[in-house]
Design a protein around this motif. Structure first.
Motif, mmCIF file in Angstrom:
data_model
loop_
_atom_site.group_PDB
_atom_site.id
_atom_site.type_symbol
_atom_site.label_atom_id
_atom_site.label_comp_id
_atom_site.label_asym_id
_atom_site.label_seq_id
_atom_site.Cartn_x
_atom_site.Cartn_y
_atom_site.Cartn_z
ATOM 1 N N THR A 195 0.832 -1.198 0.000
ATOM 2 C CA THR A 195 0.000 0.000 0.000
ATOM 3 C C THR A 195 0.872 1.255 0.000
ATOM 4 O O THR A 195 2.087 1.177 0.156
ATOM 5 N N ALA A 196 0.224 2.399 -0.126
ATOM 6 C CA ALA A 196 0.950 3.669 -0.191
ATOM 7 C C ALA A 196 1.765 3.926 1.070
ATOM 8 O O ALA A 196 2.720 4.700 1.055
ATOM 9 N N ASP A 197 1.419 3.290 2.195
ATOM 10 C CA ASP A 197 2.227 3.469 3.392
ATOM 11 C C ASP A 197 3.291 2.375 3.495
ATOM 12 O O ASP A 197 3.944 2.227 4.519
ATOM 13 N N LYS B 55 -7.042 1.150 -1.942
ATOM 14 C CA LYS B 55 -6.929 2.541 -1.535
ATOM 15 C C LYS B 55 -7.236 2.722 -0.054
ATOM 16 O O LYS B 55 -6.570 3.467 0.657
ATOM 17 N N SER B 56 -8.255 1.999 0.422
ATOM 18 C CA SER B 56 -8.694 2.311 1.777
ATOM 19 C C SER B 56 -7.907 1.583 2.866
ATOM 20 O O SER B 56 -8.024 1.937 4.035
ATOM 21 N N VAL B 57 -7.079 0.586 2.530
ATOM 22 C CA VAL B 57 -6.284 -0.027 3.601
ATOM 23 C C VAL B 57 -5.023 0.762 3.938
ATOM 24 O O VAL B 57 -4.375 0.482 4.937
ATOM 25 N N ALA B 58 -4.662 1.710 3.096
ATOM 26 C CA ALA B 58 -3.472 2.511 3.384
ATOM 27 C C ALA B 58 -3.785 3.510 4.503
ATOM 28 O O ALA B 58 -4.858 4.097 4.522
ATOM 29 N N ILE B 59 -2.860 3.661 5.429
ATOM 30 C CA ILE B 59 -3.062 4.614 6.514
ATOM 31 C C ILE B 59 -2.435 5.938 6.112
ATOM 32 O O ILE B 59 -1.239 6.013 5.858
ATOM 33 N N GLU B 60 -3.269 6.966 6.055
ATOM 34 C CA GLU B 60 -2.813 8.226 5.490
ATOM 35 C C GLU B 60 -1.627 8.835 6.241
ATOM 36 O O GLU B 60 -0.665 9.295 5.640
ATOM 37 N N SER B 61 -1.713 8.794 7.580
ATOM 38 C CA SER B 61 -0.666 9.472 8.347
ATOM 39 C C SER B 61 0.674 8.757 8.251
ATOM 40 O O SER B 61 1.672 9.225 8.780
ATOM 41 N N ARG B 62 0.711 7.599 7.606
ATOM 42 C CA ARG B 62 1.968 6.870 7.477
ATOM 43 C C ARG B 62 2.433 6.774 6.028
ATOM 44 O O ARG B 62 3.336 5.989 5.718
ATOM 45 N N THR B 63 1.847 7.540 5.142
ATOM 46 C CA THR B 63 2.161 7.450 3.715
ATOM 47 C C THR B 63 3.667 7.536 3.466
ATOM 48 O O THR B 63 4.348 8.374 4.045
ATOM 49 N N VAL C 296 7.657 -2.624 -4.314
ATOM 50 C CA VAL C 296 7.098 -2.896 -5.648
ATOM 51 C C VAL C 296 7.754 -1.953 -6.642
ATOM 52 O O VAL C 296 7.233 -0.893 -6.944
ATOM 53 N N PRO C 297 8.949 -2.290 -7.157
ATOM 54 C CA PRO C 297 9.610 -1.424 -8.120
ATOM 55 C C PRO C 297 8.713 -1.197 -9.343
ATOM 56 O O PRO C 297 7.907 -2.059 -9.688
ATOM 57 N N TYR D 121 7.720 -3.783 -12.084
ATOM 58 C CA TYR D 121 6.746 -4.857 -11.880
ATOM 59 C C TYR D 121 5.317 -4.383 -12.093
ATOM 60 O O TYR D 121 4.400 -5.183 -12.122
ATOM 61 N N ARG D 122 5.122 -3.074 -12.185
ATOM 62 C CA ARG D 122 3.756 -2.571 -12.082
ATOM 63 C C ARG D 122 2.966 -2.583 -13.394
ATOM 64 O O ARG D 122 1.782 -2.283 -13.382
ATOM 65 N N THR D 123 3.656 -2.907 -14.500
ATOM 66 C CA THR D 123 3.014 -2.819 -15.809
ATOM 67 C C THR D 123 1.623 -3.465 -15.833
ATOM 68 O O THR D 123 0.677 -2.884 -16.326
ATOM 69 N N TYR D 124 1.513 -4.682 -15.313
ATOM 70 C CA TYR D 124 0.238 -5.386 -15.405
ATOM 71 C C TYR D 124 -0.474 -5.494 -14.061
ATOM 72 O O TYR D 124 -1.403 -6.261 -13.905
ATOM 73 N N MET D 125 -0.004 -4.758 -13.063
ATOM 74 C CA MET D 125 -0.669 -4.839 -11.757
ATOM 75 C C MET D 125 -1.853 -3.884 -11.744
ATOM 76 O O MET D 125 -1.680 -2.667 -11.767
ATOM 77 N N SER D 126 -3.050 -4.455 -11.653
ATOM 78 C CA SER D 126 -4.256 -3.667 -11.885
ATOM 79 C C SER D 126 -4.419 -2.499 -10.912
ATOM 80 O O SER D 126 -4.950 -1.461 -11.273
ATOM 81 N N GLU D 127 -3.942 -2.644 -9.667
ATOM 82 C CA GLU D 127 -4.186 -1.572 -8.700
ATOM 83 C C GLU D 127 -3.362 -0.320 -8.982
ATOM 84 O O GLU D 127 -3.669 0.758 -8.491
ATOM 85 N N PHE D 128 -2.312 -0.446 -9.792
ATOM 86 C CA PHE D 128 -1.497 0.732 -10.088
ATOM 87 C C PHE D 128 -1.885 1.384 -11.423
ATOM 88 O O PHE D 128 -1.377 2.410 -11.785
ATOM 89 N N GLY D 129 -2.784 0.729 -12.159
ATOM 90 C CA GLY D 129 -3.143 1.225 -13.493
ATOM 91 C C GLY D 129 -4.002 2.475 -13.434
ATOM 92 O O GLY D 129 -4.558 2.835 -12.432
#
Lengths: 411, 242
Positions: A49-51, B213-221, B230-231, B234-242
């Motif tokens: 995740t982003a964190d 999106k919602s499992v990320a904790i904002e204050s720890r970004t 995740v360099p 690797y992200r070309t076909y990873m749907s969450e980064f598209g």
């Protein structure tokens, strides 16, 4: 108003995110012909995740309705937040479809307490039965046991799940009373003990269990925390304790007032110390004691220990046992294995270590190679400490200069 | 001497053969001639299957399975120039197989590390491959990667998707692992048309993105930390980064 499935997902994964545990490791590789799913001994991270936390499991709450009133929790009954609930069928369906797309390794199922403890546990159990029996799913399932639920229910959950856990949250009964008036230490530990006994009856292998402690919400020292973790590991109760830096989500008179940022460095140091307990043969009393109840912020716990026990050093790497090698700061388990493999063929010098890419940044002050000690810094705690902490050369500042550590996220 | 071969496993084994029978002394081995200089001595090697087979039989006879597997795994790291190290590794192994554990040898250390890198890459891929469901419920994944991990990935997913039909398609290498009720194995892909995806695909992709999106904790970004795990490659076909 009926919520659509996307809103439910948003609410229920948002509520589950403060649970740190997301590991899928430590279970046997099991697959069955003609069925779906397998677990992997090493565990697999499916995204980050982003964190920067690993996503291995679909981590959601079955519901975030809750009858409890824990001060630190965002789902406490007194909080005015959007509430939602998955039906067991809905959740099983999502899990299977996520799994088939290789989004996840399995399910991490927790829940707020809806109506009663037993009712909540029933719902969780229903989901589990659907997954295991109807969908023939052999993947990883981690279930959060509900403290105070019936032993029969726990028994069945333990049979179906890959791992179970129950969060202790706070390191002492006093703090629990202050912040989580509906919970006591006994009540929180009860399902874990029960699960241990149940799984011991069936096999000699205890089901993997974990717990989570919140760090920084209450005044306990690192010593109290590590002592507790260590006791839990010793009793074979737990495989893993997670530490979670306190992030304010509620205002409450019993919580620390204004916290600027979560104590991430402290959390990081606690994890380092935890690793020393589990993999490096350390005892908690070696890492923290009366004089130093808290972990050093500047140095990692192993280096700190080594500086306080300098009479054990330097260690000759050509003779030391594996147990001694892994106690050298900067040399980990992998490094130790490399040294052991290489020294069977020749006596190693500093150059050989460099060639083997063993990190010498810290280790060089604590070892000798063929009887030789490095000759830049003398073997005194203050001198080595200074050499280790030597301020880095100033970097050219950039226009958008926010530097944070990649490991701790500390500014 | 510079030796150029065709990049196949047989071609490489032919080099090994010539090393012993023709006293070939390569200093550089290349998959295809990149640039010639006038004074270079270049030897272009013609792949010879009988010679290759002879070497392979020798390896099978004298070597332990594990070390033989190391050679094959090294060969899957096709984006690296491992040839010289592998050649030394093989010579050393024929002399004394025990020396292959001696990581004080530069080439042994290099090969062992490359193998580790290969499995690290494979392990990451097991998590980062993304399947999509097609009309007929076949699961279909596109991959790209620095190493050829297709065989291992295929075996991995054959276990977990045991009752499913699936295809893993390596776009760059033109290979595909196909698994169905009757068979499993790697096939060449000559050309392909974008398949038609199932109608459920959209729903679960949206759910997945919502979850991510919602499992990320904002204050720890901490995007730097995220990227180290995740360099971008690797992200070309990873749907969450598209």
């Amino acid at each position: 108003m009926k919520k659509d499935i996307y809103t439910k997902m948003q609410i229920l994964s948002d509520s589950a995110k403060y649970d740190v545990s997301c590991s899928s490791s430590g279970s046997d590789n099991n697959y069955k012909t003609g069925e779906l799913g397998a677990t992997e001994n090493s565990g697999i991270c499916h995204t980050f995740t982003a964190d920067g936390r690993c996503v291995s499991l679909l981590k959601v709450l079955l519901t975030n309705y809750c009858i409890y009133d824990c001060a630190y929790c965002m789902n406490r009954v007194g909080n005015d937040i959007p509430r939602a609930a998955f039906s067991p069928k809905e959740l099983a369906d999502i899990t299977i479809n996520f799994y088939k797309r290789n989004y996840i390794e399995g399910l991490f199922l927790s829940s707020g307490i809806i109506y009663s403890e037993d009712h909540t546990m029933e719902l969780i159990l229903k989901t589990l039965r659907l997954l295991r029996h109807e969908h023939k799913f052999n993947g990883y399932i981690h279930v959060k046991l509900i403290p105070g639920s019936d032993a029969k229910l726990i028994d069945e959950v333990v049979k179906l799940a890959s791992r179970v856990s129950s969060n202790i949250e706070l390191p002492s009964n006093k703090s629990l009373k202050l912040l989580a008036p509906n919970k006591t230490k006994e009540k929180v530990l009860q399902p874990l003990k029960l699960a241990r006994d149940i799984s011991l009856e069936r096999t000699d292998k205890v089901i993997g269990m974990s717990t989570q402690l919140i760090v920084g919400a209450t005044p306990e020292s690192d010593r109290d925390i590590l002592q507790l973790s260590s006791a839990l590991y010793d009793k074979a109760l737990l495989k893993r304790v997670y530490y979670s830096a306190y992030i304010p989500v509620n205002n409450h008179k019993n919580l620390p007032a204004l916290v600027n940022k979560p104590p991430l460095l402290r959390e990081h140091r606690l994890y380092q110390a935890d690793w020393l307990l589990r993999f490096y043969g350390f005892n908690w009393s070696e890492i923290v004691n009366e004089a130093n109840p808290n972990l050093d912020e500047e140095l990692d716990p192993k280096t700190f220990w080594a500086l306080n026990n300098l009479h054990l050093f330097p260690i000759e790497i050509n003779q030391a046992s594996k147990e001694e090698l892994i106690r050298i700061p900067g040399i980990g388990v992998r490094g130790a294995y490399k040294i052991i493999a290489a020294r069977r063929f020749k006596r190693l010098g500093f150059d050989d270590l460099k060639k083997l890419r063993v990190s010498l940044k810290r280790a060089r002050y604590f070892i000798t190679c063929r009887g030789k000690y490095q000759n830049e810094v003398a073997l005194y705690p203050e001198k080595i400490r200074y050499a280790l902490l030597e301020p880095a050369k100033p970097k050219q500042p950039t226009l958008f200069d926010i530097n944070y550590s990649a490991t701790t996220g500390e500014l | 001497m510079r030796v150029v071969y065709d990049g196949t496993f047989e071609g490489f084994l032919t080099i090994v053969y010539e090393l012993y029978y023709q006293k070939l002394k390569p200093t550089v081995i290349e998959k295809s001639a990149l640039s010639y200089s006038l004074f270079d001595e270049v030897d272009t090697l013609v792949t010879d299957e009988t010679k290759a087979l002879k070497v392979l039989q020798g390896l099978q006879k004298w070597w332990s399975r594990k070390n033989l597997q190391t050679i094959l795994n090294t060969f899957m790291c096709d984006s690296k120039s491992f040839e010289m190290d592998l050649l030394k590794f093989i010579r050393l192994g024929f002399k004394d197989e025990k020396e292959l554990q001696n990581i004080n040898h530069t080439s042994v250390f290099a090969i062992r590390n490359l193998e580790k890198e290969f499995f690290r890459h494979y392990h990451r891929m097991t998590g980062f491959v993304r399947f999509q469901e097609l009309e007929d419920e076949t699961l279909y994944a596109k991959i790209e990667g620095k190493f050829n991990t297709l065989y291992y990935l295929g075996e991995h997913f054959s276990k977990r998707f045991n009752n499913q039909k699936f295809i893993i398609h390596d776009i760059e290498r033109g290979l595909a692992f196909v698994h169905n009720q009757e068979s499993k194995g790697i096939h060449q892909v000559a050309d392909f048309d974008e398949p038609i995806y199932s109608s459920k695909e959209e729903k679960f992709l949206k759910l997945w993105k919502t979850f991510f999106k919602s499992v990320a904790i904002e204050s720890r970004t901490n995007p730097k930390l995220q990227q180290s795990f995740v360099p971008l490659i690797y992200r070309t076909y990873m749907s969450e980064f598209g």
